[in-house]
Enzyme design. Structure first.
Site: not given
Ligand code: NAD
Length: 362
Positions: A246, A190, A222
Site C-alpha cells: 500500500d 522486514k 525501509d
C-alpha cells in the site's frame, strides 16, 4: 471466452474516465458486452447500500470487472461500515482477488512531470536511460489490514498474520508477471524484525525454485522505500505484503507524474483458465474535478489494457492501447494534471484525451 465486462462506473469522475476506457475497448472491435452495475455512493442513494448483492452476483458472472472510483463528500457523514468505499472491500473479497498489480512507469514524454532528478533516473537503469518501469504486486486480502485488531484500555493493537498459502499465491502472481516482463523479482519484507516477514522469505525461497529463469532478490522495506527514490530503474517486479505494498505503491505512483496516469489489476484464482480480475485506475473519485471534463482518463484506459492482458489473454490488443496512449502523449496532448507548459504541449479535456487515444489506436 466470456466477453462480458461488468462496468462499475461509480461516483465523481468514475463515470467520465470509464466512458473513455469503454470507448477505447469498443474501438478495438473485439465484441465485448458491457454490463452496467451500481456500486458506491450512487448505489447507496438508489438502493440503500454501497454494494447491492445483485451487483456482486452479476459481476461474478462476467469475464472481468472494470471500476471507475467510488465515494464523495456527500456520503462522508455515514458510519464506516455504510460508506461507499465499503463496496471496494466487498468486491475484492466477493471476487476473491488477492493480488494487486500496480505498474508504475515513467513515460519519456512525461519526464518533466517526474519529481526525481535525471541522475537518479539514470542511476538504476541498466541501459542508463532516464526511465523506470516497475510493477508492484501487493498481497490484497491478508496481513495487517485483515488481522485481529482491538483495544485494551489505553492500548490498541493490529495483528499481522500470514499463512504460507496466502504468501505463495501472491508470489506466484509476481513470478508470472516477471516472466512476461524483464525476469527480475524482488521480495520486499522486514525479515530482520518480523516473524511474518521471515515466513514470506522462507516461502519465496521455496517458490523461486519453480522459476529458475527469474532472478530473485530480497530487500528490506525501509531500504526499498529509499531505493525507489534513489534509483527506481533498478526494479522490475516487487512482491510484498498488504501494508508494505500500500505504502510503496503510492510512493512509486508519485514518481510517474500524476495519480491520474496509473492503472491497476486485482487478480484472483483461475476461472475457466483465466484469473478473476478487477481493474481500476488507482485514483479516487476526485470530487473537485467531477463534471468538468478535466480528469485524466489514462489510468482508466490503461486499466482496460491490463484487463485485456490478464483476464482475456489479449496481449497484442493490450499493447496497442498502451502504444496509443504513448502516441497521444507524444503528440503533446496533456490533461491539466500532467501539463508542464512545454512548448509542444496542448491542454486537453477528458473526452479529447480519450478521442486522441482512439485516433492513435486506429
Ligand atoms: P483522489 O484520488 O480522488 O484525488 C486526489 C487528488 O488527485 C485530487 O486533487 C484530484 O483532483 C487528483 N486526481 C485524482 N484523479 C485524477 C485524475 N484522473 N485526473 C487528474 N487529477 C486527478 O483522492 P481523494 O481526494 O483522497 O478522495 C476523493 C474520494 O475518492 C474520497 O471519497 C475517497 O474515499 C475516494 N477514493 C476512492 C478510491 C477508489 O474508488 N478506488 C480510491 C481512493 C479514494
Amino acid at each position: 471466452m466470456n466477453k462480458h465486462i461488468a462496468l462499475i462506473a461509480g461516483d465523481g469522475i468514475g463515470p467520465e474516465v470509464t466512458a473513455e476506457a469503454v470507448s477505447v475497448l469498443e474501438a478495438l472491435g473485439e465484441g465485448f458486452t458491457f454490463v452496467p452495475l451500481a456500486a458506491g455512493g450512487n448505489a447507496i442513494d438508489a438502493a440503500g447500500e454501497a454494494l447491492p448483492p445483485a451487483t456482486l452476483a452479476a459481476a461474478r458472472e462476467c469475464g472481468a470487472v472494470l471500476l471507475g472510483a467510488v465515494g464523495g463528500p456527500q456520503w462522508d457523514g455515514l458510519p464506516g461500515h455504510k460508506r461507499p468505499e465499503r463496496a471496494l472491500l466487498g468486491l475484492r473479497a466477493g471476487l476473491g482477488v488477492f493480488a494487486n498489480l500496480r505498474p508504475a512507469y515513467l513515460m519519456p514524454q512525461l519526464i518533466n512531470a517526474c519529481p526525481l532528478k535525471e541522475e537518479a533516473l539514470r542511476a538504476g537503469n541498466p541501459k542508463g536511460e532516464a526511465l523506470f518501469d516497475l510493477l508492484i504486486v501487493r498481497e490484497l486480502t491478508g496481513g495487517l489490514y485483515f488481522g485481529e485488531q482491538g483495544r485494551r484500555g489505553d492500548t490498541a493493537f493490529d495483528t499481522e498474520s500470514y499463512s504460507r498459502g496466502e504468501i505463495e499465491r501472491a508470489l506466484q502472481a509476481g513470478y508470472q508477471a516477471a516472466g512476461r516482463r524483464r525476469g527480475k523479482l524482488c521480495v520486499v519484507d522486514k525479515a530482520n524484525v518480523l516473524e511474518s516477514s521471515r515466513l514470506w522469505r522462507e516461502t519465496a525461497e521455496t517458490v523461486s525454485k519453480a522459476y529458475p529463469h527469474i532472478e530473485t532478490s530480497y530487500m528490506y522495506v525501509d531500504n526499498c522505500a529509499m531505493q525507489l527514490i534513489r534509483a527506481p530503474g533498478q526494479f522490475d517486479v516487487l512482491v510484498t505484503s498488504n501494508l508494505f505494498g500500500d505504502i510503496l505503491s503510492d510512493e512509486a505512483a508519485a514518481l510517474t507524474g500524476s495519480i491520474g496516469m496509473l492503472p491497476s489489476a486485482s487478480l484472483g484464482n483461475l476461472k475457466d483458465g483465466r484469473p478473476a480480475g478487477l481493474y481500476e485506475p488507482i485514483h479516487g473519485s476526485a470530487p473537485d474535478l467531477a463534471g468538468r471534463d478535466q480528469a485524466n482518463p489514462i489510468g482508466a484506459i490503461l486499466s482496460a489494457a491490463m484487463m485485456l492482458r490478464y483476464s482475456f489473454g489479449m496481449e497484442e490488443a493490450a499493447r496497442r492501447i498502451e502504444q496509443a496512449v504513448a502516441s497521444a502523449l507524444a503528440q503533446g496532448l496533456r490533461t491539466r494534471d500532467i501539463a508542464c507548459c512545454g512548448p509542444e504541449e496542448r491542454t486537453a479535456g477528458t473526452k479529447e484525451m480519450g478521442e486522441a487515444v482512439r485516433r492513435c489506436l486506429r
